[in-house]
Design a protein around this motif. Structure first.
Motif, PDB file in Angstrom:
ATOM      1  N   ARG A   1     -14.849   0.514   5.116  1.00 13.86           N
ATOM      2  CA  ARG A   1     -13.846   0.027   6.066  1.00 13.86           C
ATOM      3  C   ARG A   1     -13.197   1.152   6.870  1.00 13.86           C
ATOM      4  NH1 ARG A   1     -12.212  -2.728   1.469  1.00 13.86           N
ATOM      5  NH2 ARG A   1     -10.190  -1.682   1.441  1.00 13.86           N
ATOM      6  N   LEU A   2     -13.484   2.411   6.548  1.00 13.03           N
ATOM      7  CA  LEU A   2     -12.845   3.529   7.242  1.00 13.03           C
ATOM      8  C   LEU A   2     -13.247   3.600   8.707  1.00 13.03           C
ATOM      9  CD1 LEU A   2     -12.998   6.376   4.585  1.00 13.03           C
ATOM     10  CD2 LEU A   2     -10.983   5.096   5.315  1.00 13.03           C
TER      11      LEU A   2
ATOM     12  N   VAL B   1      -6.924   3.510   3.492  1.00 12.87           N
ATOM     13  CA  VAL B   1      -7.592   2.934   4.656  1.00 12.87           C
ATOM     14  C   VAL B   1      -6.572   2.696   5.768  1.00 12.87           C
ATOM     15  CG1 VAL B   1      -8.810   0.887   5.522  1.00 12.87           C
ATOM     16  CG2 VAL B   1      -9.500   1.920   3.349  1.00 12.87           C
ATOM     17  N   ARG B   2      -5.412   2.161   5.417  1.00 17.16           N
ATOM     18  CA  ARG B   2      -4.371   1.862   6.421  1.00 17.16           C
ATOM     19  C   ARG B   2      -3.761   3.108   7.042  1.00 17.16           C
ATOM     20  NH1 ARG B   2      -2.084  -1.556   2.516  1.00 17.16           N
ATOM     21  NH2 ARG B   2      -0.379  -0.069   2.392  1.00 17.16           N
ATOM     22  N   GLU B   3      -3.661   4.200   6.283  1.00 13.09           N
ATOM     23  CA  GLU B   3      -2.981   5.392   6.781  1.00 13.09           C
ATOM     24  C   GLU B   3      -3.673   6.032   7.974  1.00 13.09           C
ATOM     25  OE1 GLU B   3      -1.806   8.213   3.819  1.00 13.09           O
ATOM     26  OE2 GLU B   3      -0.529   6.757   2.822  1.00 13.09           O
ATOM     27  N   GLY B   4      -4.949   5.871   8.109  1.00 11.49           N
ATOM     28  CA  GLY B   4      -5.631   6.317   9.306  1.00 11.49           C
ATOM     29  C   GLY B   4      -5.955   7.801   9.397  1.00 11.49           C
ATOM     30  N   GLU B   5      -5.854   8.522   8.294  1.00  8.85           N
ATOM     31  CA  GLU B   5      -6.204   9.946   8.316  1.00  8.85           C
ATOM     32  C   GLU B   5      -7.706  10.125   8.491  1.00  8.85           C
ATOM     33  OE1 GLU B   5      -4.100  12.574   8.221  1.00  8.85           O
ATOM     34  OE2 GLU B   5      -2.496  11.092   8.291  1.00  8.85           O
TER      35      GLU B   5
ATOM     36  N   ARG C   1     -13.366   9.710   6.577  1.00  9.48           N
ATOM     37  CA  ARG C   1     -14.061   9.791   5.289  1.00  9.48           C
ATOM     38  C   ARG C   1     -13.092  10.087   4.161  1.00  9.48           C
ATOM     39  NH1 ARG C   1     -15.647  15.739   4.547  1.00  9.48           N
ATOM     40  NH2 ARG C   1     -14.581  16.652   6.324  1.00  9.48           N
ATOM     41  N   PHE C   2     -13.547   9.757   2.972  1.00  9.79           N
ATOM     42  CA  PHE C   2     -12.882  10.154   1.740  1.00  9.79           C
ATOM     43  C   PHE C   2     -13.562  11.417   1.237  1.00  9.79           C
ATOM     44  CE2 PHE C   2     -12.087   5.451   0.955  1.00  9.79           C
ATOM     45  CZ  PHE C   2     -10.729   5.524   1.152  1.00  9.79           C
ATOM     46  N   VAL C   3     -12.781  12.368   0.779  1.00 15.43           N
ATOM     47  CA  VAL C   3     -13.321  13.507   0.055  1.00 15.43           C
ATOM     48  C   VAL C   3     -12.849  13.345  -1.381  1.00 15.43           C
ATOM     49  CG1 VAL C   3     -13.330  16.004  -0.253  1.00 15.43           C
ATOM     50  CG2 VAL C   3     -13.388  15.035   2.052  1.00 15.43           C
TER      51      VAL C   3
ATOM     52  N   TRP D   1      -5.742   1.089  -8.553  1.00  9.09           N
ATOM     53  CA  TRP D   1      -6.783   1.785  -7.801  1.00  9.09           C
ATOM     54  C   TRP D   1      -7.021   1.122  -6.447  1.00  9.09           C
ATOM     55  CZ3 TRP D   1      -8.845   6.188  -7.086  1.00  9.09           C
ATOM     56  CH2 TRP D   1     -10.147   6.374  -6.629  1.00  9.09           C
ATOM     57  N   GLU D   2      -7.109  -0.190  -6.436  1.00  5.59           N
ATOM     58  CA  GLU D   2      -7.355  -0.902  -5.185  1.00  5.59           C
ATOM     59  C   GLU D   2      -6.192  -0.738  -4.214  1.00  5.59           C
ATOM     60  OE1 GLU D   2      -8.425  -4.781  -6.602  1.00  5.59           O
ATOM     61  OE2 GLU D   2     -10.472  -4.124  -7.058  1.00  5.59           O
ATOM     62  N   ARG D   3      -4.965  -0.698  -4.708  1.00  2.38           N
ATOM     63  CA  ARG D   3      -3.800  -0.461  -3.836  1.00  2.38           C
ATOM     64  C   ARG D   3      -3.842   0.940  -3.237  1.00  2.38           C
ATOM     65  NH1 ARG D   3       0.697  -3.073  -7.752  1.00  2.38           N
ATOM     66  NH2 ARG D   3       0.203  -5.257  -7.308  1.00  2.38           N
ATOM     67  N   VAL D   4      -4.219   1.920  -4.048  1.00  2.90           N
ATOM     68  CA  VAL D   4      -4.348   3.298  -3.549  1.00  2.90           C
ATOM     69  C   VAL D   4      -5.374   3.349  -2.418  1.00  2.90           C
ATOM     70  CG1 VAL D   4      -5.241   5.598  -4.168  1.00  2.90           C
ATOM     71  CG2 VAL D   4      -3.597   4.434  -5.666  1.00  2.90           C
ATOM     72  N   LEU D   5      -6.512   2.731  -2.630  1.00  2.00           N
ATOM     73  CA  LEU D   5      -7.571   2.763  -1.621  1.00  2.00           C
ATOM     74  C   LEU D   5      -7.179   2.001  -0.359  1.00  2.00           C
ATOM     75  CD1 LEU D   5     -10.612   2.281  -4.008  1.00  2.00           C
ATOM     76  CD2 LEU D   5      -9.884   4.418  -2.890  1.00  2.00           C
ATOM     77  N   GLU D   6      -6.525   0.879  -0.520  1.00  2.04           N
ATOM     78  CA  GLU D   6      -6.091   0.104   0.646  1.00  2.04           C
ATOM     79  C   GLU D   6      -5.078   0.890   1.476  1.00  2.04           C
ATOM     80  OE1 GLU D   6      -6.100  -2.500   3.538  1.00  2.04           O
ATOM     81  OE2 GLU D   6      -7.456  -2.579   1.830  1.00  2.04           O
ATOM     82  N   ARG D   7      -4.182   1.572   0.810  1.00  2.11           N
ATOM     83  CA  ARG D   7      -3.207   2.402   1.519  1.00  2.11           C
ATOM     84  C   ARG D   7      -3.921   3.529   2.278  1.00  2.11           C
ATOM     85  NH1 ARG D   7       1.985   5.670  -0.899  1.00  2.11           N
ATOM     86  NH2 ARG D   7       2.643   6.473   1.101  1.00  2.11           N
TER      87      ARG D   7
END
Length: 117
Positions: A82-83, A51-55, A88-90, A43-49
């Protein structure tokens, strides 16, 4: 009927699992399973990715997630903080408890939008 699987909890008790795959036609992921102690690293890897992707909007389809513990909700909130920059996350169709935990511990966090549809 026993299927032969063994875990720390005894025979036949399945290990908690979390599977994640990219969403078709959109920026984000679909997750299935449980977000708990055994699956926090995934889960943490998914979220970190994310954040990094920048969408600007990153979709988290959670309709097949059956459980999210408080640490999993906290990881989501920390990633959302951190976004920045209007991102934002939906979160689509999460387990009801996740919505309640977010509202209780992170009220007004504008970088997370929960959609029940």
């Amino acid at each position: 009927m026993e299927d032969g699987r063994r875990t720390a909890d005894g025979p036949g008790t399945p290990e908690p699992r979390l599977t994640v795959c990219p969403l078709e036609g959109g920026r984000g992921v679909r997750a299935a399973g449980e977000i708990g102690l055994a699956t926090h690293t995934i889960w943490e890897r998914v979220l970190e990715r994310a954040v990094r992707e920048g969408e600007a909007v990153y979709l988290l389809e959670l309709s097949e997630v059956t459980f999210v513990d408080v640490a999993g909700a906290g990881a989501l909130a920390a990633a959302a903080e951190r976004l920045g920059d209007g991102r934002r996350f939906v979160v689509r169709r999460p387990p009801p408890a996740l919505r309640r935990v977010l509202e209780t511990f992170w009220p007004g966090l504008s970088t997370i939008e929960v959609s029940m549809s």
